[in-house]
Write a protein that holds these residues in place. Structure first.
Motif, short mmCIF file in Angstrom:
data_model
loop_
_atom_site.label_atom_id
_atom_site.label_comp_id
_atom_site.label_asym_id
_atom_site.label_seq_id
_atom_site.Cartn_x
_atom_site.Cartn_y
_atom_site.Cartn_z
N SER A 67 0.83 -1.21 0.00
CA SER A 67 0.00 0.00 0.00
C SER A 67 0.86 1.26 0.00
N THR A 68 1.89 1.25 0.85
CA THR A 68 2.79 2.40 0.94
C THR A 68 3.49 2.66 -0.39
N PHE A 69 3.99 1.60 -1.00
CA PHE A 69 4.69 1.75 -2.28
C PHE A 69 3.74 2.23 -3.37
N LEU A 70 2.54 1.66 -3.40
CA LEU A 70 1.56 2.06 -4.43
C LEU A 70 1.20 3.53 -4.31
N LEU B 188 -6.44 3.03 7.69
CA LEU B 188 -5.43 3.67 6.86
C LEU B 188 -5.88 3.72 5.40
N ALA B 189 -6.52 2.63 4.93
CA ALA B 189 -7.00 2.59 3.55
C ALA B 189 -8.11 3.61 3.32
N ASN B 190 -9.04 3.72 4.27
CA ASN B 190 -10.13 4.71 4.14
C ASN B 190 -9.59 6.13 4.19
N PHE B 191 -8.65 6.37 5.10
CA PHE B 191 -8.02 7.69 5.19
C PHE B 191 -7.32 8.04 3.87
N SER B 192 -6.58 7.07 3.32
CA SER B 192 -5.83 7.29 2.08
C SER B 192 -6.77 7.58 0.92
N VAL C 200 -6.52 11.04 -1.07
CA VAL C 200 -6.08 11.00 -2.46
C VAL C 200 -7.17 11.53 -3.38
N THR C 201 -8.44 11.30 -3.01
CA THR C 201 -9.55 11.85 -3.80
C THR C 201 -9.58 13.37 -3.68
N LEU D 276 -0.98 12.54 3.07
CA LEU D 276 -0.66 11.21 2.53
C LEU D 276 0.79 10.86 2.79
N ASN D 277 1.67 11.82 2.51
CA ASN D 277 3.11 11.61 2.71
C ASN D 277 3.41 11.24 4.17
N ILE D 278 2.89 12.03 5.07
CA ILE D 278 3.16 11.82 6.50
C ILE D 278 2.59 10.48 6.97
N SER D 279 1.38 10.15 6.53
CA SER D 279 0.72 8.94 7.03
C SER D 279 1.48 7.68 6.62
N PHE D 280 1.96 7.62 5.38
CA PHE D 280 2.64 6.40 4.94
C PHE D 280 4.08 6.32 5.43
N GLU D 281 4.76 7.46 5.48
CA GLU D 281 6.11 7.47 6.06
C GLU D 281 6.04 7.05 7.52
N SER D 282 5.06 7.58 8.23
CA SER D 282 4.90 7.25 9.64
C SER D 282 4.50 5.79 9.84
N SER D 283 3.68 5.27 8.93
CA SER D 283 3.24 3.88 9.04
C SER D 283 4.41 2.91 8.95
N VAL D 284 5.33 3.18 8.00
CA VAL D 284 6.51 2.32 7.88
C VAL D 284 7.37 2.42 9.14
N MET D 285 7.61 3.64 9.60
CA MET D 285 8.42 3.83 10.80
C MET D 285 7.78 3.17 12.01
N HIS D 286 6.45 3.21 12.05
CA HIS D 286 5.73 2.71 13.22
C HIS D 286 5.71 1.18 13.24
N ASN D 287 5.58 0.55 12.09
CA ASN D 287 5.34 -0.88 12.04
C ASN D 287 6.55 -1.74 11.67
N ALA D 288 7.50 -1.20 10.90
CA ALA D 288 8.66 -2.00 10.49
C ALA D 288 9.67 -2.08 11.62
N THR D 289 10.37 -3.21 11.71
CA THR D 289 11.41 -3.37 12.72
C THR D 289 12.67 -2.62 12.29
N ASP D 290 13.52 -2.30 13.26
CA ASP D 290 14.75 -1.58 12.95
C ASP D 290 15.66 -2.36 12.01
N THR D 291 15.56 -3.69 12.02
CA THR D 291 16.44 -4.51 11.17
C THR D 291 16.03 -4.46 9.71
#
Length: 416
Positions: free
Chosen positions: A218-221, A285-289, A293-294, A326-341
């Motif tokens: 979703s983030t990449f798309l 997140l999908a509904n917000f996006s 985007v609309t 949109l930019n902030i939400s997806f950048e934040s989502s990756v930072m929030h959910n992905a592990t440091d590794t």
């Protein structure tokens, strides 16, 4: 406010502000330098290629390297290398050696292509998880306002100081950034990272992580489409001001000012719209996006259909608010959910993907500009944005249970 209560983030923040300012005044100086030696405005386009090629290629392969090493040290080393290259650039410009100067610019951009995802992977390690949205909001707003201000006053600074002194100032901005980062209090992640697996396998693992995660797909798309649209909008922006409104350089400056004001407005409302619950829940997140985007698409289409310059500026301001959210939400989502590794690889792949989107968007507009008017193309982009939002919602609806953003078969060692 995060900048006041978190000293480590404050140091990174101010360091990056100086760095971004230096980048933009350097760009303005180099445009003048290339035009002076070639006499061709089209030749200045090579500066764009020298920036975008490393972001597409080098960043793609840099992810495992970023994940493996101490982020603070890596950022300081990269800033210092860019400072040294900046000094070398001053001498090449002084000697009017165009090819040497462009070669130095390209090498600098190679290191910048590693620096940007490294910085994104570093930020979550110096702030609390609850502050991720605030951090991205502050950085996005500040970077865009700095860009607009630098662009607006860059010509004045260049005329006052001269090309060599501006480039020297730009080089020292990297050094100043490194000094600020040096004072960041940072304990390397206690998560474990691979060491014994091959580099190619680490790349494939990062790709598999993105492929298997609906959140990352979703983030990449969404980010890819946003940059696809941006590639066209940046040309449309200049075209409509210069050829339709006939406002010249003054109009361009007004346009950048409206953009900056839009991002300032974004800074006031971002935390109210992007809650932690949105980042952690796929459907929310999908509904917000889809909503953002609309809204972005409709405002974009209306903006480039207007015949009044001052209304155009108002809509430029408004258009950047949902785009920024949109930019902030997806950048934040990756930072929030992905592990440091994994953050280094995810952000490196994301940079490659979004920059490809930018290039394709730019090329598509050039190809269709003789067939469609700027207004018509704006509505086409609106349609593409809405369709992307719908597809994104479909991705989430078919992946109700998200897999953890971790890999299953790594060989580990502690980060050092």
């Amino acid at each position: 406010m995060l900048v006041k209560r978190n000293g480590s983030f404050r140091n990174l923040y101010f360091g990056q502000l100086f760095s971004v300012f230096g980048d933009w005044i350097k760009t303005i100086s180099l445009i003048g330098f290339v035009f002076h030696l070639t006499g061709s405005a089209n030749a200045t386009g090579i500066l764009f290629l020298l920036a975008i090629i490393p972001q597409i290629t080098v960043s793609f392969f840099s992810g495992p390297f970023i994940d493996k090493f101490n982020k603070k040290k890596l950022i300081i080393y990269l800033d210092f290398i860019r400072f040294v290259l900046g000094i070398a650039l001053v001498f090449s410009v002084y000697l009017e050696q165009l090819l040497l100067g462009l070669a130095i610019v390209f090498i600098t951009n190679v290191f910048s292509a590693i620096f940007i995802p490294a910085r994104s992977a570093f930020i979550p390690q110096i702030i609390d998880k609850d502050d991720i949205v605030a951090a991205n909001n502050i950085l996005l707003v500040s970077f865009n306002v700095t860009m607009a201000v630098s662009t607006a006053i860059g010509g004045v600074i260049l005329a006052f100081l001269g090309t060599h002194n501006v480039l020297l100032l730009s080089a020292f901005m990297y050094l100043l950034s490194a000094v600020f980062v040096f004072f960041v209090k940072y304990t390397p992640s206690t998560e474990k990272v691979f060491e014994q697996t091959s580099y190619v396998k680490q790349l494939k693992e990062g790709y598999s992580l993105v492929k298997e995660s609906s959140l990352l797909k979703s983030t990449f798309l969404m980010n890819g489409m946003r940059d696809f649209v941006t590639g066209a909008v940046n040309i449309m922006f200049n075209t409509i001001i210069l050829t339709h409104f006939l406002m010249g350089d003054t109009g361009i400056a007004y346009g950048y000012t409206a953009t900056a004001v839009g991002f300032l407005a974004l800074g006031l409302i971002a935390k109210k719209f992007i809650k932690k619950s949105v980042l952690e829940n796929q459907n929310k997140l999908a509904n917000f996006s889809l909503t953002m985007v609309t809204l972005y698409g409709v405002l974009l289409a209306v903006t480039f259909s207007l015949n009044n310059f001052w209304f155009f500026l108002v809509f430029i301001l408004l258009m950047n608010i949902p785009q920024g959210l949109l930019n902030i939400s997806f950048e934040s989502s990756v930072m929030h959910n992905a592990t440091d590794t994994h953050k280094g690889r995810v952000f490196a792949f994301l940079m490659t993907f979004t920059r490809l989107g930018y290039v394709f968007g730019l090329l598509m507009f050039i190809a269709l500009s003789s067939v469609l008017s700027v207004s018509q193309y704006g509505w086409l982009l609106c349609l593409l944005l809405v369709l992307t939002g719908i597809i994104n919602k479909k991705i989430h609806s078919t992946n109700v249970e998200e897999k953890p953003l971790v890999s299953s078969n790594e060989v580990y060692t502690h980060e050092g």
